[in-house]
Write a protein that holds these residues in place. Sequence first.
Motif, short mmCIF file in Angstrom:
data_model
loop_
_atom_site.label_atom_id
_atom_site.label_comp_id
_atom_site.label_asym_id
_atom_site.label_seq_id
_atom_site.Cartn_x
_atom_site.Cartn_y
_atom_site.Cartn_z
N GLY A 1 0.81 -1.21 0.00
CA GLY A 1 0.00 0.00 0.00
C GLY A 1 0.85 1.27 0.00
N VAL A 2 0.24 2.39 -0.36
CA VAL A 2 0.96 3.64 -0.53
C VAL A 2 0.47 4.70 0.46
CG1 VAL A 2 1.41 5.57 -2.12
CG2 VAL A 2 1.45 3.23 -2.97
N PHE A 3 1.43 5.37 1.10
CA PHE A 3 1.16 6.54 1.94
C PHE A 3 1.52 7.77 1.13
CE2 PHE A 3 2.56 8.88 6.10
CZ PHE A 3 1.37 9.60 6.09
N PHE A 4 0.57 8.69 1.00
CA PHE A 4 0.72 9.87 0.14
C PHE A 4 0.60 11.13 1.01
CE2 PHE A 4 -1.65 13.24 -2.01
CZ PHE A 4 -1.00 13.41 -3.21
N ILE A 5 1.65 11.96 1.00
CA ILE A 5 1.67 13.21 1.76
C ILE A 5 1.76 14.37 0.77
CG2 ILE A 5 2.97 14.60 3.44
CD1 ILE A 5 4.11 11.92 4.51
N CYS A 6 0.92 15.37 0.95
CA CYS A 6 0.96 16.54 0.06
C CYS A 6 0.89 17.81 0.91
CB CYS A 6 -0.21 16.49 -0.92
SG CYS A 6 -0.03 17.57 -2.34
N ASN A 7 1.94 18.63 0.83
CA ASN A 7 2.05 19.84 1.64
C ASN A 7 2.28 21.07 0.77
OD1 ASN A 7 1.86 18.31 3.95
ND2 ASN A 7 4.04 18.38 4.44
N GLU A 8 1.72 22.18 1.22
CA GLU A 8 1.90 23.45 0.51
C GLU A 8 3.24 24.09 0.86
OE1 GLU A 8 -1.60 26.43 -0.94
OE2 GLU A 8 -1.45 26.05 1.19
N ALA A 9 3.88 23.64 1.91
CA ALA A 9 5.17 24.18 2.34
C ALA A 9 6.19 23.06 2.46
CB ALA A 9 5.01 24.88 3.69
N ASN A 10 7.40 23.32 1.96
CA ASN A 10 8.41 22.25 1.96
C ASN A 10 9.56 22.49 2.93
OD1 ASN A 10 10.11 24.13 0.74
ND2 ASN A 10 9.81 23.32 -1.33
N GLY A 11 9.43 23.54 3.78
CA GLY A 11 10.44 23.78 4.80
C GLY A 11 11.73 24.39 4.29
#
Length: 202
Positions: free
Chosen positions: A141-151
Amino acid sequence: MSFFENTRKPVGLGGKIVVAMMNFGHSAMAEWGLRFLQPAPDAMVLDCGCGGGANIKTLLKLCPNGKVQGIDYSAVSVEKARKVNAGAIAAGQCTVQQASVAELPFEAEQFDVVTAFETVYFWPELAQNFREVYRVLKPGGVFFICNEANGETTKDDKWTQIIDGMTIYTDTALKEYLEKAGFCQIQSHKNKRGWLCVTAQK
């Protein structure tokens, strides 16, 4: 509570406004990120920190023969997400419940995909929370993270100062946490706007 504090755990009228804004304001980022996720039409999907439910609606379109479940620890978010996806809920394709990623209310190996849009900033114990995600994912299975800020930009510091309890992670930091939780085949994608998408496999 300041207006921006409501992004962490929306409550009351201010929370309802924030949740509605999130549904609209994050749509372009979600559309960009989802290019890196290709779930099967019959996939079982969990959206952690589902907010106002806009991404659940999109995931239901991507998985017309599957089922999408959402959790959020804000009662305001759950209420909005249920309204937005009322049709799918009535059809048995969707459920939304109030819960925390710290203790997911699911049996092990339930999901093909777990998504987290604009939410890992606020997860209390990232290492343990990622292990919980790992637990409920099926093998492969796949865990998908999507963020507007990349640090990686100075504007990121501004948000962490305004919003108490917010931590913005770089792709390198997320990769380390994911590997500690047992994930492999970790891939990162960034664009010029500072958006970040990370996928990891169980």
